[in-house]
Design an enzyme around this catalytic site. Structure first.
Site, mmCIF file in Angstrom:
data_model
loop_
_atom_site.group_PDB
_atom_site.id
_atom_site.type_symbol
_atom_site.label_atom_id
_atom_site.label_comp_id
_atom_site.label_asym_id
_atom_site.label_seq_id
_atom_site.Cartn_x
_atom_site.Cartn_y
_atom_site.Cartn_z
ATOM 1 N N TYR A 1 6.458 -1.842 13.048
ATOM 2 C CA TYR A 1 7.186 -1.023 12.091
ATOM 3 C C TYR A 1 6.179 -0.214 11.274
ATOM 4 O O TYR A 1 6.139 -0.271 10.044
ATOM 5 C CB TYR A 1 8.081 -1.877 11.178
ATOM 6 C CG TYR A 1 9.352 -1.131 10.823
ATOM 7 C CD1 TYR A 1 10.386 -1.027 11.756
ATOM 8 C CD2 TYR A 1 9.520 -0.516 9.593
ATOM 9 C CE1 TYR A 1 11.542 -0.324 11.461
ATOM 10 C CE2 TYR A 1 10.669 0.189 9.291
ATOM 11 C CZ TYR A 1 11.677 0.285 10.226
ATOM 12 O OH TYR A 1 12.819 0.982 9.934
ATOM 13 N N HIS B 1 -0.658 1.884 8.016
ATOM 14 C CA HIS B 1 -1.261 1.511 9.303
ATOM 15 C C HIS B 1 -2.060 2.674 9.895
ATOM 16 O O HIS B 1 -3.145 2.484 10.438
ATOM 17 C CB HIS B 1 -0.170 1.092 10.295
ATOM 18 C CG HIS B 1 0.626 -0.094 9.865
ATOM 19 N ND1 HIS B 1 1.931 0.005 9.438
ATOM 20 C CD2 HIS B 1 0.323 -1.408 9.792
ATOM 21 C CE1 HIS B 1 2.384 -1.193 9.138
ATOM 22 N NE2 HIS B 1 1.435 -2.079 9.337
#
Lengths: 315, 315
Positions: free
Chosen positions: A37, A42
């Site tokens: 997700y 990230h």
């Protein structure tokens, strides 16, 4: 630049074989462990990874070992297809997505989802995760015994042993030279650093700065589960932390004063504080006055969503 | 064949560099972890290692992490010069002796010898080893939570976490393909096997059969500390285990009967039994009747020396 298509590997042995082939070509390997997700936080880790290694592995694995049976494993958000799309778009791309099915299935247990566990010894009695831990099932845990105690470790007693253990597994499977962790999970980052030192892993652990939405909310896969109202209220974490830091920079060294400020702001916004602590950046021990580099760490609930955030303060 | 002179390496990084150089040449590495004071049992492990790997590393390190402050760390026998002599004489030789000074010194603690430790959490309160575990000192432990509980784990509560942890460190430093352990330390061997599975180490763990003196006493570095009388009495372990196995093979399946036989024999010889258990070979759980492969494990004191021994029984 054309989009790079990441290779998707699901098998441990194949993953290790790929890494060893890279190493034999003289290439260094960067690992970015995630639970999927993916968001801009990230992506920031992956961009940072490009500064430290030749090839990049992103692992996507929701680790049952760090969830207790009462926590949100079953509702943890996932979107593998969307994740791959995002990874294609990262500048420089990603070489491999390691997406194993179950890292705790050793062929000994028909069912690897834990419903209830009790062990013979009272010491461990309260520790239960969503991993099958009976018979010949998984039973090895890595514990970073001092750093795991406080903050998130208090309200989530199996969390950090689960994190340390799955990261050890990923390290042994991927065999990276460098691993990147977000400093948003400050305690986790420090625990992994300590673990790498204490277990003599030949891996450089790099902490990457907190990435925030434009309004200041720290990026988290759990943010998507906030209602619009909760999301608005959740800004109280970042706002009050910023005010506390400003106040500290202006000379307020009393941690009690600074903590009260943050707790009050979150309460008034309608959040429920799990903890608000000012701690030493290395030992993670609470301090009473700010006289050396500290970090102000907060966890708070908004509705059914628990968020964490932190700010380093170096006065 | 001429005697092979082992290279002595004391530095972790140098050790890993050597291993990586070997691997890059396509050679497989065998590790035989020892605490020194080598005897024929160790030599047997090294000879076995030659069957599984191209080059051989023997580590010699008395691990403070597996001793409690009340145990015999300070009197554990050592003879590094004698050890090297013995290693020279092993057929095929040994390539490297890894002999680190202190695997728990990270430059953060002036003194790495523990005298007393207490942690903030009651759960771990009773666990103390001879490693400094305060401030920024060592704090990461690998626990194999079910297999570590019984037998030697009962009387030596820090023993197996210390063993699992130092073996993890050695694995990460030496990066072997194969590691050899003596089945004389049966519980230890099974714990290392389980740990390697659970933490996804890419290492094959091989158990080597118990090696005995001509009179049947299991080889141990601690045997040297037995007086001649104690040594004579200690034969009661092996003799009674052999009789128990013979009796089982003749049809006696009641573990209580077999255990009574061994306890009585050791008591009569003047030993003090710590435990005598018949357990499943995989789960190490006690069984009441022998209906599948088991192992009969014994620990007993003779004077100030605690000895262990075991015999596999497959009826």
């Amino acid at each position: 630049m054309t989009a790079k298509e990441p290779e998707i590997i699901r098998d441990k042995d194949q993953m290790r074989k790929w890494s060893r082939a890279m190493r034999s070509q003289g290439k260094t390997i960067g690992l970015v462990p995630t639970m999927g997700y993916l968001h801009a936080g990230h992506v920031s880790l992956i961009r940072e990874a490009h500064n430290h290694s030749d090839v990049i592995v992103v692992s996507i694995y929701v680790n049952p070992g760090q969830f207790s049976p009462s926590e949100d494993l079953s509702t943890y958000p996932s979107d593998f297809h969307g994740d791959i799309q995002k990874l294609r778009a990262v500048p420089g791309g990603v070489d491999v997505v390691f997406n194993p099915h179950n890292l705790y299935d050793y062929g000994t247990n028909p069912n690897c989802t834990n419903t209830s566990t009790s062990t013979s010894n009272g010491e461990e009695m309260k520790l239960e995760s969503c991993v099958e831990e009976k018979g010949l099932g998984h039973e090895t845990w890595v514990r970073v015994v001092r750093l795991e105690k406080g903050m998130c470790g208090k309200s989530r007693p199996v969390f950090f042993r689960g994190v340390a253990t799955v990261v050890t597994k990923l390290f042994n499977i991927v065999e990276p030279d460098v691993a990147l962790f977000g400093k948003k999970d400050y305690q986790q980052w420090r625990i992994i650093q300590r673990m790498v030192r204490d277990l003599d892993f030949s891996i450089r652990v790099i902490g990457s700065e907190v990435v925030r939405e434009s309004d200041g909310l720290a990026m988290s896969s759990r943010n998507v589960r906030l209602s619009p109202e909760e999301r608005e209220k959740a800004l109280s974490i970042n706002k009050s932390l910023s005010r506390a830091r400003f106040s500290a920079e202006k000379g307020q060294i009393s941690c009690k004063e600074l903590i009260d400020l943050v707790i009050q702001a979150i309460n008034e916004a309608g959040g429920r504080v799990d903890y608000a602590e000012i701690i030493d950046q290395d030992s993670l021990e609470t301090v009473e006055e700010i006289r050396s580099p500290v970090v102000f760490c907060v966890a708070a609930w908004f509705g059914k969503v628990r968020l964490i955030d932190n700010m380093e303060i170096s006065v």
